[in-house]
Design an enzyme around this catalytic site. Structure first.
Site, mmCIF file in Angstrom:
data_model
loop_
_atom_site.group_PDB
_atom_site.id
_atom_site.type_symbol
_atom_site.label_atom_id
_atom_site.label_comp_id
_atom_site.label_asym_id
_atom_site.label_seq_id
_atom_site.Cartn_x
_atom_site.Cartn_y
_atom_site.Cartn_z
ATOM 1 N N GLU A 157 0.843 -1.200 0.000
ATOM 2 C CA GLU A 157 0.000 0.000 0.000
ATOM 3 C C GLU A 157 0.885 1.260 0.000
ATOM 4 O O GLU A 157 1.844 1.326 0.739
ATOM 5 C CB GLU A 157 -0.912 -0.018 1.247
ATOM 6 N N ASN A 220 9.566 3.920 -0.055
ATOM 7 C CA ASN A 220 9.654 4.668 1.204
ATOM 8 C C ASN A 220 11.068 5.182 1.443
ATOM 9 O O ASN A 220 11.262 6.300 1.942
ATOM 10 C CB ASN A 220 9.185 3.805 2.382
ATOM 11 N N CYS A 272 6.261 4.462 9.379
ATOM 12 C CA CYS A 272 6.882 3.591 8.374
ATOM 13 C C CYS A 272 8.268 3.964 7.866
ATOM 14 O O CYS A 272 9.078 3.071 7.630
ATOM 15 C CB CYS A 272 5.928 3.440 7.201
ATOM 16 N N LYS A 335 2.201 14.616 11.166
ATOM 17 C CA LYS A 335 1.911 15.526 10.056
ATOM 18 C C LYS A 335 0.490 16.026 10.255
ATOM 19 O O LYS A 335 -0.233 15.502 11.120
ATOM 20 C CB LYS A 335 2.084 14.836 8.699
HETATM 21 N N1 LIG Z 1 0.115 3.584 8.272
HETATM 22 C C1 LIG Z 1 0.334 3.770 6.980
HETATM 23 O O1 LIG Z 1 0.108 4.863 6.459
HETATM 24 C C2 LIG Z 1 0.844 2.669 6.118
HETATM 25 C C3 LIG Z 1 1.188 1.429 6.653
HETATM 26 N N2 LIG Z 1 1.645 0.429 5.836
HETATM 27 C C4 LIG Z 1 1.955 -0.901 6.384
HETATM 28 O O2 LIG Z 1 0.721 -1.563 6.687
HETATM 29 C C5 LIG Z 1 0.862 -2.400 7.834
HETATM 30 C C6 LIG Z 1 -0.182 -2.042 8.874
HETATM 31 O O3 LIG Z 1 0.031 -0.699 9.246
HETATM 32 P P1 LIG Z 1 -1.077 0.124 10.025
HETATM 33 O O4 LIG Z 1 -2.415 -0.124 9.433
HETATM 34 O O5 LIG Z 1 -0.578 1.510 10.101
HETATM 35 O O6 LIG Z 1 -0.994 -0.566 11.464
HETATM 36 P P2 LIG Z 1 -2.065 -0.498 12.634
HETATM 37 O O7 LIG Z 1 -1.364 -0.756 13.897
HETATM 38 O O8 LIG Z 1 -2.891 0.739 12.513
HETATM 39 O O9 LIG Z 1 -3.047 -1.730 12.302
HETATM 40 C C7 LIG Z 1 -2.685 -3.067 12.377
HETATM 41 C C8 LIG Z 1 -3.825 -3.842 13.029
HETATM 42 O O10 LIG Z 1 -3.557 -5.237 12.938
HETATM 43 C C9 LIG Z 1 -4.131 -5.865 14.085
HETATM 44 N N3 LIG Z 1 -3.557 -7.192 14.235
HETATM 45 C C10 LIG Z 1 -2.267 -7.518 14.535
HETATM 46 N N4 LIG Z 1 -2.114 -8.861 14.537
HETATM 47 C C11 LIG Z 1 -3.331 -9.391 14.238
HETATM 48 C C12 LIG Z 1 -3.809 -10.725 14.065
HETATM 49 N N5 LIG Z 1 -2.995 -11.778 14.197
HETATM 50 N N6 LIG Z 1 -5.122 -10.898 13.766
HETATM 51 C C13 LIG Z 1 -5.953 -9.843 13.633
HETATM 52 N N7 LIG Z 1 -5.550 -8.561 13.751
HETATM 53 C C14 LIG Z 1 -4.251 -8.331 14.037
HETATM 54 C C15 LIG Z 1 -3.802 -4.910 15.207
HETATM 55 O O11 LIG Z 1 -4.631 -5.099 16.328
HETATM 56 C C16 LIG Z 1 -4.014 -3.554 14.511
HETATM 57 O O12 LIG Z 1 -5.315 -3.033 14.738
HETATM 58 C C17 LIG Z 1 2.308 -2.220 8.304
HETATM 59 O O13 LIG Z 1 3.085 -3.242 7.733
HETATM 60 C C18 LIG Z 1 2.712 -0.893 7.697
HETATM 61 O O14 LIG Z 1 4.097 -0.830 7.446
HETATM 62 C C19 LIG Z 1 1.757 0.607 4.494
HETATM 63 C C20 LIG Z 1 1.407 1.792 3.915
HETATM 64 C C21 LIG Z 1 0.915 2.915 4.670
HETATM 65 O O1 LIG Z 2 4.376 3.226 3.994
HETATM 66 C C1 LIG Z 2 3.820 4.158 4.540
HETATM 67 O O2 LIG Z 2 3.470 4.152 5.721
HETATM 68 C C2 LIG Z 2 3.549 5.434 3.825
HETATM 69 O O3 LIG Z 2 4.602 6.355 4.252
HETATM 70 C C3 LIG Z 2 4.477 7.671 3.735
HETATM 71 O O4 LIG Z 2 3.237 8.243 4.132
HETATM 72 P P1 LIG Z 2 3.023 8.926 5.570
HETATM 73 O O5 LIG Z 2 4.100 8.484 6.491
HETATM 74 O O6 LIG Z 2 1.624 8.669 5.959
HETATM 75 O O7 LIG Z 2 3.140 10.488 5.323
HETATM 76 P P2 LIG Z 2 4.119 11.406 4.432
HETATM 77 O O8 LIG Z 2 3.302 12.444 3.801
HETATM 78 O O9 LIG Z 2 4.993 10.606 3.560
HETATM 79 O O10 LIG Z 2 5.007 12.124 5.539
HETATM 80 C C4 LIG Z 2 5.971 11.410 6.297
HETATM 81 C C5 LIG Z 2 6.764 12.382 7.147
HETATM 82 O O11 LIG Z 2 7.621 13.177 6.334
HETATM 83 C C6 LIG Z 2 7.433 14.550 6.625
HETATM 84 N N1 LIG Z 2 7.684 15.335 5.392
HETATM 85 C C7 LIG Z 2 7.024 15.047 4.252
HETATM 86 C C8 LIG Z 2 7.282 15.761 3.096
HETATM 87 C C9 LIG Z 2 8.236 16.780 3.099
HETATM 88 O O12 LIG Z 2 8.522 17.456 2.079
HETATM 89 N N2 LIG Z 2 8.893 17.048 4.266
HETATM 90 C C10 LIG Z 2 8.648 16.344 5.415
HETATM 91 O O13 LIG Z 2 9.277 16.609 6.453
HETATM 92 C C11 LIG Z 2 6.001 14.646 7.103
HETATM 93 O O14 LIG Z 2 5.783 15.800 7.853
HETATM 94 C C12 LIG Z 2 5.893 13.374 7.929
HETATM 95 O O15 LIG Z 2 6.434 13.565 9.209
HETATM 96 C C13 LIG Z 2 4.497 7.622 2.218
HETATM 97 O O16 LIG Z 2 4.294 8.941 1.705
HETATM 98 C C14 LIG Z 2 3.412 6.697 1.680
HETATM 99 O O17 LIG Z 2 3.520 6.585 0.272
HETATM 100 C C15 LIG Z 2 3.585 5.307 2.312
HETATM 101 O O18 LIG Z 2 2.545 4.448 1.899
#
Ligand SMILES: NC(=O)C1=CN([C@@H]2O[C@H](COP(=O)(O)OP(=O)(O)OC[C@H]3O[C@@H](n4cnc5c(N)ncnc54)[C@H](O)[C@@H]3O)[C@@H](O)[C@H]2O)C=CC1
Ligand SMILES: O=C(O)[C@H]1O[C@H](OP(=O)(O)OP(=O)(O)OC[C@H]2O[C@@H](n3ccc(=O)[nH]c3=O)[C@H](O)[C@@H]2O)[C@H](O)[C@@H](O)[C@@H]1O
Length: 480
Positions: A157, A220, A272, A335
């Site tokens: 994602e 990332n 992340c 952010k």
């Molecule tokens: N937060 C973001 O913006 C992004 C996160 N990711 C990736 O996506 C993954 C998830 O991230 P988030 O959604 O932010 O984490 P999160 O902590 O918000 O959600 C993960 C959920 O999984 C649940 N969980 C864990 N083990 C479980 C199991 N065995 N069965 C059922 N539920 C279970 C937890 O209780 C939790 O609610 C990570 O690998 C992260 O690196 C990727 C892109 C963007």
């Molecule tokens: O794998 C993930 O979790 C996600 O990580 C980031 O998304 P996110 O962490 O939600 O937010 P960003 O907008 O990327 O910002 C990350 C951090 O960088 C900082 N940032 C961003 C842009 C910039 O120009 N300068 C800067 O300091 C933001 O303030 C924030 O603290 C990536 O942008 C997503 O594509 C990715 O899916």
């Protein structure tokens, strides 16, 4: 009717599945989680995460073709496609501690899938995982398969928090990796058909499994590297009189570089960037690629340097001590437009100031007092484990005051640190704030959102990251 089940109702699982349900009315989507509180919140009026536009979509689909449930096994066994979107935090102990991704939650999800499945399944890696994880998952599933066939896909994602719905509606690309076998290709096609409901075909990229897994870590790392590059420049700007916003504008005008993601800041945060780069570093080390590992490690080192530099600016400008002084912290989320505080630079800045005995008064429009106290007392990397496994009772900290208004935070303060770029901070009445603060009154802008000239005219001593320095700061140490 195709049935989708997503394991993990977090920042990724929740919004991603809500958008699939919204765009594909003929698909039933169930999001399951082991956290009872989280599922209850998804089923209530108070969703567990703040994300613009999310509530509208959830309320339109919930109860029709979108469901949130704690009956993990039941829904997994009924699904055709299972997304796994669980936590993949940095390991805190054992082999690879402090770097490697902890796949405990992923492995337990995979074992449960194997235990309860009664028909063939497509299992989709939605979590960000180390390259080659699909191979390990495949082994777990096939060794416990009871004759059931599994196809593993990698579908990382790319959404960013705060713009998740926009990003999901209109993604730059959707990436699907699978085995190069007929079965693998068929599974890719099945997932492609889901996204094809709203994503143009030329934006759906299909690759082999390892390319998809690695592309997520690489994306990332590249993004974070841009921020560390501009932040490294910001230090040089302060030393030379150049202005980092002018430099990044000039550099970004080159179409080969591009203008996005070049804003200097107090440091990048979020759950992340650091975690994924550490994971990348570890993978490189495991493959004997020391130079490559060191190259990426530097992105994190510059980020830590930037946060330390900011704290040092604050302390050194106030006669080398903030002990007993009230410092207002405006913004705690990593952010704007999110309540997420995982790995927010505000944690390191606040800890640095608390370490020098400052009294902090913190205001963030979306972050609760409980969360702030928890964050400031939590051990490194604990934040990225499931909520119910995190420390329950936040430490009582006398030096900490959390308020619900920027004016209350700044009243009688010696200094003000802007740590999140919330829009509401741009329109604050800074004259009113100045009048209520101790003098000399300092503003430290970690996001370059204020008009420093205007604030200087009011009487503030202003520090903005990477901008020409106020006379006050000249000859004061700023390095970590
Ligand atoms: N937060 C973001 O913006 C992004 C996160 N990711 C990736 O996506 C993954 C998830 O991230 P988030 O959604 O932010 O984490 P999160 O902590 O918000 O959600 C993960 C959920 O999984 C649940 N969980 C864990 N083990 C479980 C199991 N065995 N069965 C059922 N539920 C279970 C937890 O209780 C939790 O609610 C990570 O690998 C992260 O690196 C990727 C892109 C963007
Ligand atoms: O794998 C993930 O979790 C996600 O990580 C980031 O998304 P996110 O962490 O939600 O937010 P960003 O907008 O990327 O910002 C990350 C951090 O960088 C900082 N940032 C961003 C842009 C910039 O120009 N300068 C800067 O300091 C933001 O303030 C924030 O603290 C990536 O942008 C997503 O594509 C990715 O899916």
């Amino acid at each position: 009717m195709v049935k989708i089940c997503c394991i993990g109702a977090g920042y990724v699982g929740g919004p991603t599945m809500a958008v699939i349900a919204f765009k594909c009315p003929a698909i039933e989507v169930v999001v399951v989680d082991i956290s009872v509180a989280r599922i209850a919140a998804w089923n209530s009026d108070q969703l567990p995460i703040y994300e613009p536009g999310l509530e509208d979509i959830v309320t339109q689909c919930r109860g029709k073709n979108l469901f949130f449930s704690t009956e993990v096994e039941k829904h997994v066994s009924e699904a055709d496609i299972i997304f796994v979107s669980v936590n993949t935090p940095t390991k805190t102990r054992g082999l690879g501690a402090g770097k490697a991704a902890d796949l405990t939650y992923w492995e337990s999800a995979a074992r449960m899938i194997a235990d309860v499945s009664k028909n063939d399944k497509i299992v989709v890696e939605k979590s960000t995982v180390p390259v080659k994880t699909a191979e390990a998952i495949e082994k777990i599933l096939t060794h416990n398969s009871n004759g059931i066939k599994y196809q593993i896909l990698s579908n990382p994602e790319f959404l960013a928090e705060g713009t998740a719905i926009q990003d999901l509606f209109n993604p730059d690309r959707v990436l699907i990796g699978g085995r190069e076998t007929p079965g693998g290709q068929k599974a890719i096609q099945a997932l492609k058909e889901v996204y094809a409901h709203w994503v143009p075909e030329d934006r759906i990229i299909c690759t082999n499994l390892w390319s998809a897994e690695l592309s997520k870590l690489a994306a990332n790392a590249f993004l974070a590297q841009r921020i560390s590059s501009v932040n490294a420049m910001s230090a040089l700007c302060e030393a030379t009189g150049a202005d980092v916003t002018q430099v990044s504008h000039a550099v970004g005008k080159d179409t080969r570089v591009g203008s996005k993601f070049l804003n200097a800041s107090v440091g990048f945060g979020g759950s992340c960037f650091q975690k994924d780069i550490l994971s990348l570093v570890y993978i490189c080390e495991c493959n004997g690629l020391k130079e490559v590992a060191n190259y990426w490690k530097q992105v994190i080192q510059v980020n830590d340097y930037q946060k330390n530099r900011f704290v040092n600016r604050v302390v050194s400008s106030m006669f080398n001590t903030v002990s007993g002084k009230k410092i207002a912290i405006l913004g705690f989320a990593f952010k704007k437009d999110t309540g997420d505080t995982r790995e927010t630079p505000a944690i390191d800045v606040c800890k640095g100031l608390l370490g020098d005995n400052a009294n902090l008064s913190i205001y963030d429009p979306q972050v609760t007092e409980d969360q702030i106290r928890k964050d400031l007392s939590m051990r490194k990397f604990d934040w990225d484990n499931p909520i119910h496994l995190q420390p329950m009772s936040p430490t009582v900290m006398k030096q900490l005051n959390v308020v619900w208004d920027a004016y209350a935070a700044t009243k009688d303060a010696h200094g003000l640190c802007l740590l999140t770029e919330w829009d509401e901070f741009k329109t604050l009445d800074f004259k009113k704030i100045y009048d209520s603060m101790q003098k000399p009154a300092f503003v430290f802008d970690g996001r370059n959102i204020i008009d420093e000239q205007k604030l200087r005219e009011i009487g503030f001593i202003v520090y903005s990251i990477g901008k020409p320095l106020d006379g006050w700061f000249k000859d004061m140490p700023a390095v970590a």
